[in-house]
Structure formats: C-alpha cells, structure tokens
Motif scaffolding. Sequence first.
Motif, PDB file in Angstrom:
ATOM      1  N   VAL A  98       1.093  -1.182  -0.198  1.00 30.27           N
ATOM      2  CA  VAL A  98       0.243   0.170   0.159  1.00 30.27           C
ATOM      3  C   VAL A  98       0.673   1.251   0.183  1.00 30.27           C
ATOM      4  N   LEU A  99       1.819   1.582   0.825  1.00 24.02           N
ATOM      5  CA  LEU A  99       2.405   2.159   0.907  1.00 24.02           C
ATOM      6  C   LEU A  99       3.598   2.720  -0.920  1.00 24.02           C
ATOM      7  N   ASP A 100       4.093   1.438  -0.994  1.00 25.14           N
ATOM      8  CA  ASP A 100       4.259   1.788  -2.960  1.00 25.14           C
ATOM      9  C   ASP A 100       3.613   2.361  -3.283  1.00 25.14           C
ATOM     10  N   ASN A 101       2.188   0.990  -3.886  1.00 25.76           N
ATOM     11  CA  ASN A 101       1.334   2.259  -4.618  1.00 25.76           C
ATOM     12  C   ASN A 101       0.696   3.360  -4.296  1.00 25.76           C
ATOM     13  N   LYS A 102       0.925   4.251  -3.167  1.00 22.54           N
ATOM     14  CA  LYS A 102      -0.087   4.999  -2.836  1.00 22.54           C
ATOM     15  C   LYS A 102       0.859   6.610  -2.797  1.00 22.54           C
ATOM     16  N   THR A 103       2.069   5.953  -2.306  1.00 23.39           N
ATOM     17  CA  THR A 103       3.227   7.261  -2.066  1.00 23.39           C
ATOM     18  C   THR A 103       4.415   7.369  -3.170  1.00 23.39           C
ATOM     19  N   GLY A 104       4.894   5.936  -3.198  1.00 26.53           N
ATOM     20  CA  GLY A 104       5.986   5.536  -4.422  1.00 26.53           C
ATOM     21  C   GLY A 104       7.140   4.826  -3.037  1.00 26.53           C
ATOM     22  N   PHE A 105       7.154   5.253  -2.379  1.00 26.99           N
ATOM     23  CA  PHE A 105       8.366   5.309  -0.764  1.00 26.99           C
ATOM     24  C   PHE A 105       8.636   3.345  -0.917  1.00 26.99           C
ATOM     25  N   LYS A 106       9.676   2.903  -1.178  1.00 33.96           N
ATOM     26  CA  LYS A 106      10.250   1.636  -1.526  1.00 33.96           C
ATOM     27  C   LYS A 106      11.386   1.489  -0.143  1.00 33.96           C
ATOM     28  N   ILE A 107      11.058   0.741   0.838  1.00 36.83           N
ATOM     29  CA  ILE A 107      11.945   0.515   2.351  1.00 36.83           C
ATOM     30  C   ILE A 107      12.896  -0.418   1.502  1.00 36.83           C
ATOM     31  N   ASN A 108      13.853   0.119   1.280  1.00 32.06           N
ATOM     32  CA  ASN A 108      14.871  -0.572   1.375  1.00 32.06           C
ATOM     33  C   ASN A 108      16.610  -1.420   1.794  1.00 32.06           C
ATOM     34  N   MET A 109      16.395  -0.508   3.634  1.00 31.42           N
ATOM     35  CA  MET A 109      17.479  -1.091   4.383  1.00 31.42           C
ATOM     36  C   MET A 109      16.438  -0.997   5.779  1.00 31.42           C
ATOM     37  N   THR A 110      16.697  -1.682   7.249  1.00 34.22           N
ATOM     38  CA  THR A 110      16.200  -1.672   8.057  1.00 34.22           C
ATOM     39  C   THR A 110      17.828  -2.227   9.041  1.00 34.22           C
ATOM     40  N   ASN A 111      16.793  -0.850  10.330  1.00 35.43           N
ATOM     41  CA  ASN A 111      18.375  -1.737  11.489  1.00 35.43           C
ATOM     42  C   ASN A 111      17.335  -2.183  12.205  1.00 35.43           C
ATOM     43  N   GLU A 112      17.723  -3.520  13.043  1.00 34.50           N
ATOM     44  CA  GLU A 112      16.894  -3.683  13.860  1.00 34.50           C
ATOM     45  C   GLU A 112      17.557  -4.470  15.850  1.00 34.50           C
ATOM     46  N   GLU A 113      16.511  -4.241  16.545  1.00 33.01           N
ATOM     47  CA  GLU A 113      17.241  -4.770  17.817  1.00 33.01           C
ATOM     48  C   GLU A 113      15.637  -6.098  17.561  1.00 33.01           C
ATOM     49  N   ILE A 114      16.143  -7.458  18.404  1.00 32.12           N
ATOM     50  CA  ILE A 114      15.740  -8.058  18.451  1.00 32.12           C
ATOM     51  C   ILE A 114      16.146  -8.247  19.960  1.00 32.12           C
ATOM     52  N   LEU A 115      14.894  -8.131  20.832  1.00 31.29           N
ATOM     53  CA  LEU A 115      14.986  -8.434  21.835  1.00 31.29           C
ATOM     54  C   LEU A 115      13.565  -9.547  22.928  1.00 31.29           C
ATOM     55  N   ILE A 116      14.186 -10.418  23.835  1.00 31.47           N
ATOM     56  CA  ILE A 116      13.506 -11.053  24.678  1.00 31.47           C
ATOM     57  C   ILE A 116      12.599 -10.525  25.782  1.00 31.47           C
ATOM     58  N   VAL A 117      11.069  -9.876  25.965  1.00 29.71           N
ATOM     59  CA  VAL A 117      10.673  -8.973  27.171  1.00 29.71           C
ATOM     60  C   VAL A 117       9.578  -9.801  27.767  1.00 29.71           C
ATOM     61  N   GLU A 118       9.099  -9.223  28.659  1.00 32.76           N
ATOM     62  CA  GLU A 118       8.077 -10.314  29.235  1.00 32.76           C
ATOM     63  C   GLU A 118       6.600  -8.729  28.564  1.00 32.76           C
ATOM     64  N   ALA A 119       5.748  -9.489  28.386  1.00 25.10           N
ATOM     65  CA  ALA A 119       4.500  -9.538  27.721  1.00 25.10           C
ATOM     66  C   ALA A 119       4.493  -8.139  28.493  1.00 25.10           C
ATOM     67  N   ASN A 120       2.654  -6.873  28.066  1.00 22.12           N
ATOM     68  CA  ASN A 120       2.384  -5.733  28.254  1.00 22.12           C
ATOM     69  C   ASN A 120       0.939  -6.389  28.659  1.00 22.12           C
ATOM     70  N   GLU A 121       0.311  -5.782  29.671  1.00 24.17           N
ATOM     71  CA  GLU A 121      -1.516  -6.020  29.727  1.00 24.17           C
ATOM     72  C   GLU A 121      -1.935  -6.088  27.784  1.00 24.17           C
ATOM     73  N   GLU A 122      -1.828  -5.593  27.572  1.00 27.14           N
ATOM     74  CA  GLU A 122      -2.404  -4.889  25.882  1.00 27.14           C
ATOM     75  C   GLU A 122      -2.502  -5.728  24.807  1.00 27.14           C
ATOM     76  N   GLU A 123      -0.101  -5.895  25.301  1.00 26.42           N
ATOM     77  CA  GLU A 123      -0.050  -7.585  24.616  1.00 26.42           C
ATOM     78  C   GLU A 123      -0.491  -9.422  24.897  1.00 26.42           C
ATOM     79  N   CYS A 124      -0.853  -9.375  26.196  1.00 28.39           N
ATOM     80  CA  CYS A 124      -1.157 -10.072  26.448  1.00 28.39           C
ATOM     81  C   CYS A 124      -2.590 -10.916  26.054  1.00 28.39           C
ATOM     82  N   GLU A 125      -3.419  -9.242  26.024  1.00 24.85           N
ATOM     83  CA  GLU A 125      -5.175  -9.889  25.822  1.00 24.85           C
ATOM     84  C   GLU A 125      -5.462  -9.868  24.119  1.00 24.85           C
ATOM     85  N   HIS A 126      -4.300  -9.071  23.342  1.00 26.24           N
ATOM     86  CA  HIS A 126      -4.376  -9.513  22.078  1.00 26.24           C
ATOM     87  C   HIS A 126      -3.362 -10.021  21.609  1.00 26.24           C
TER      88      HIS A 126
END
Length: 167
Positions: A98-126
């Motif tokens: 949708v982003l590409d079709n509507k705006t023409g923007f294409k993501i070509n790179m990401t910097n990511e951090e991967i963590l293990i954390v305790e789920a919060n209330e909202e995350e537990c619910e969903h």
Amino acid sequence: MNDGVFILRDLDKFTSVTDAIIAKELNLKNIVLKCGVIESNYYLSQKLNVSLATKLFYLSRLRVVNGKPRSIEKTYIEYDKVKGLEKEDFTDVSFYRVLDNKTGFKINMTNEEILIVEANEEECEHLELEMGDEVVLIKGTAYIEDGNPFEYFEVTSIPSFYRFRSV
C-alpha cells in the motif's frame, strides 16, 4: 504455543511479512487496532530524526495466522511524507505494498534490534498470553534511498512465530 507455524526472516534483506505468510500458503487475517495521526514524543522524535510534536502517521495491527494471534505490529512515519495514508484500509493487505502504491516509497534497508521481553497487558490481551509470558520484540528503523530514517516500527510476537537467518 508452538504449532509449527513460523516465518523465516532473512536479516540481510528486507521483505514483507505479509508476502512471506502468503508464500507459505498460510491463512492470514490482519486486524487494524489503531490507525491515525499522532504527535511524536521524545523517543519517536529521536528514532525518526524529527522535531518533538511532529505529526506522525501511526498504524497498529494484529496478525492472526491460521486462526491464532501471532504478532502486533506498530509503525510510525512522518505524516508530511505520507499524507492521507490514514484513510487507507490496512486490513488483510501488505502495508509496504500500500505504501509503495500510494506514495512510491520503497524501503531498502532496516536496522533492527531483537529482544526477549515480558509481555505487557495489551500484548497479553491481543496475543492471548498470560501475564509474565515472554514475547519477541523487534524494534527497528527503516530507510529509503536517501539514507534518512523513514519509518520506526515495533513488532511484538509470540516467540515461536519468527525465525531469523543471516547469510
């Protein structure tokens, strides 16, 4: 919950998770939790290199794969770059398509951090978890060709949903 449903994420290239799910012929349902325009706080301003209180496009979706909730995805983009995107229907579609079709923007790179954390209330619910359960939290910044931060995202998932590979 480990029912054998997982997505392989290659750390050395950017790919759409929706496309990966479809390629595996899994049943996908994206549920929009929130979509709109918010003001950036200090943390988001730093991640996106924008001024405090800058208007941001915000989208939060729950991914349900094969009938089970797997992840919550949140994305933030400077609103001036994607004006009107909040009017789109992001149910059961690839956000990046949708982003590409509507705006023409294409993501070509990401910097990511991967963590293990305790789920919060909202995350537990969903994600149908118990308080104290752990989740995988992927926090990242996406870039387009100009090299400036374009998107900040957070993906919270059940631990078995993502597997990571680096070549």
